[in-house]
Design a protein around this motif. Structure first.
Motif, short mmCIF file in Angstrom:
data_model
loop_
_atom_site.label_atom_id
_atom_site.label_comp_id
_atom_site.label_asym_id
_atom_site.label_seq_id
_atom_site.Cartn_x
_atom_site.Cartn_y
_atom_site.Cartn_z
N ASN A 124 0.86 -1.19 0.00
CA ASN A 124 0.00 0.00 0.00
C ASN A 124 0.89 1.24 0.00
N GLU A 219 -9.35 -14.07 -2.14
CA GLU A 219 -8.51 -12.87 -2.09
C GLU A 219 -9.33 -11.59 -2.02
N TYR A 220 -10.65 -11.69 -2.10
CA TYR A 220 -11.55 -10.55 -1.93
C TYR A 220 -11.22 -9.38 -2.85
N ALA A 221 -10.77 -9.67 -4.06
CA ALA A 221 -10.40 -8.59 -4.97
C ALA A 221 -10.54 -9.07 -6.41
N GLY A 250 -7.76 -13.88 2.48
CA GLY A 250 -7.41 -12.47 2.56
C GLY A 250 -5.93 -12.18 2.73
N VAL A 253 -4.06 -8.20 -0.94
CA VAL A 253 -4.10 -6.76 -1.20
C VAL A 253 -5.06 -6.14 -0.20
N ALA A 255 -8.21 -4.93 1.29
CA ALA A 255 -9.58 -5.26 0.88
C ALA A 255 -10.51 -5.11 2.07
N SER A 256 -11.76 -4.85 1.76
CA SER A 256 -12.79 -4.76 2.80
C SER A 256 -13.40 -6.14 3.02
N ILE A 257 -13.19 -6.69 4.21
CA ILE A 257 -13.69 -8.02 4.54
C ILE A 257 -14.68 -7.89 5.68
#
Length: 338
Positions: A124, A219-221, A250, A253, A255-257
């Motif tokens: 990031n 990976e939520y992306a 997760g 990257v 990510a909103s989880i």
């Protein structure tokens, strides 16, 4: 007897129950030397006293630059063996088996020194940009996992887990979000799997005990590994003789989880059903009834408990009480557990 408290055997190592202490970073090597401290002895041994079947250490770095922080445990040289061996002796004395999670943080290392990754992409805006690994760097990392496994054997661990999840180095090779390489280690999922494959093969040259891999199963992306990719990786691991996939998610990257009880179990169940490889379920598993449901319905083979064990080192006793079962107490505690 409920399934949660039933023994299970994995590659000739028997666990007295199916409760596993999840690897959780403690960031407690204040001398920054990667060595076991009195805190680690208290922390891990107390869970063995509490009757966890398998106590897994936190991510333990195979190279100094592979630490997540300067305060991480390490296994990058022989000086680490004695402390880990003493830890294992204490854990074993309470009937628990021990596991070590061999790890390399890659681009997620928060260190003063140079850090390395498959591609020169920072995690990031606040993170350091890593150096893209050369062929020599890759070979060195693979050799480090092998040497870490050799030291783990000398330290009397029963099980090794290779950390391939949460956006750390192996996961960075696996994911198209973080691996933009060309050539043998990038592009196709076959190539992205190559680094993990070579780590597994290297470890197996010095280790013949149970071997787990922790995997980020979601990976939520957009643009990341899809379920088909994860199933491909699991099938390859099965063919390489991996004994269990520890199914997390997760971290690859930002990510909103939105976690909820058992939020990672569905993918764990799918991997087990589709590939027939044993799996471990982890992620907001907090009660004995919840754990028993996962096992009885064939959704996983082990239940891996994290934060609930931070709150209560005697979580196995609480789970047994909830399931109306009797859990054998350490002799020192018998009068309190009856």
């Amino acid at each position: 007897m409920t399934k949660l408290l039933t023994p299970v055997e994995l590659n000739n190592v028997q666990l007295k129950n199916r409760i596993v202490m999840s690897p959780m970073c403690m960031y407690s090597c204040m001398e920054q030397d990667g060595k076991i401290t009195p805190f680690h002895m208290t922390h891990y041994v107390s869970r063995a006293v509490g009757q966890v079947g398998l106590v897994m250490t936190e991510a333990t770095a195979v190279l100094p630059e592979g630490r997540i922080s300067h305060e991480d445990l390490g296994i990058w040289n022989d000086d680490h063996i004695d402390g880990l061996k003493q830890l294992n002796e204490q854990i074993h004395s309470y009937g628990a088996k021990t596991g070590i999670q061999l790890a390399h943080a890659g681009r997620k290392a928060r260190l003063d020194s140079d850090i390395y990754a498959p591609s020169a992409l920072a995690f990031n805006e606040q993170s350091k940009t890593p150096t893209e690994m050369t062929a020599t760097d890759i070979d060195r990392a693979i050799e480090a996992f092998k040497n870490g496994a050799k030291r783990a054997k000398k330290a009397d661990f029963d099980i090794i887990e290779i950390h391939g999840a949460h956006g750390y180095l192996i996961n960075q090779f696996l994911s198209p979000l973080t691996n933009k390489r060309e050539g043998n280690y990038g592009g196709s999922r076959e190539n992205r799997y190559r680094f993990l494959s070579q780590v597994i093969e290297a470890v197996k040259t010095v280790w013949d005990g149970p071997l787990f891999v922790r995997l980020s199963t979601d990976e939520y992306a957009a643009g990341g590994n899809k379920l088909d990719d994860i199933l491909y990786f699991a099938e390859q691991m099965k063919q390489q003789g991996i004994n269990l996939v520890d199914c997390s998610s997760g971290g690859v990257v930002p990510a909103s989880i939105k976690p909820y009880p058992g939020y990672q179990v569905k993918r764990c169940e799918t991997i087990k059903q589709e590939t027939s490889i044993p799996t471990g379920a982890v992620g907001l598993i907090t009660t004995g009834i919840q754990a028993e449901e996962i096992l009885q319905n064939g959704r996983a083979d082990l239940v891996i408990v994290g934060r609930a064990l931070l709150r209560n080192p005697y979580w196995p006793k609480a789970a047994a009480d909830e399931l109306n079962e009797t859990l054998t107490a350490p002799k020192q505690y018998e009068r309190g557990w009856k």
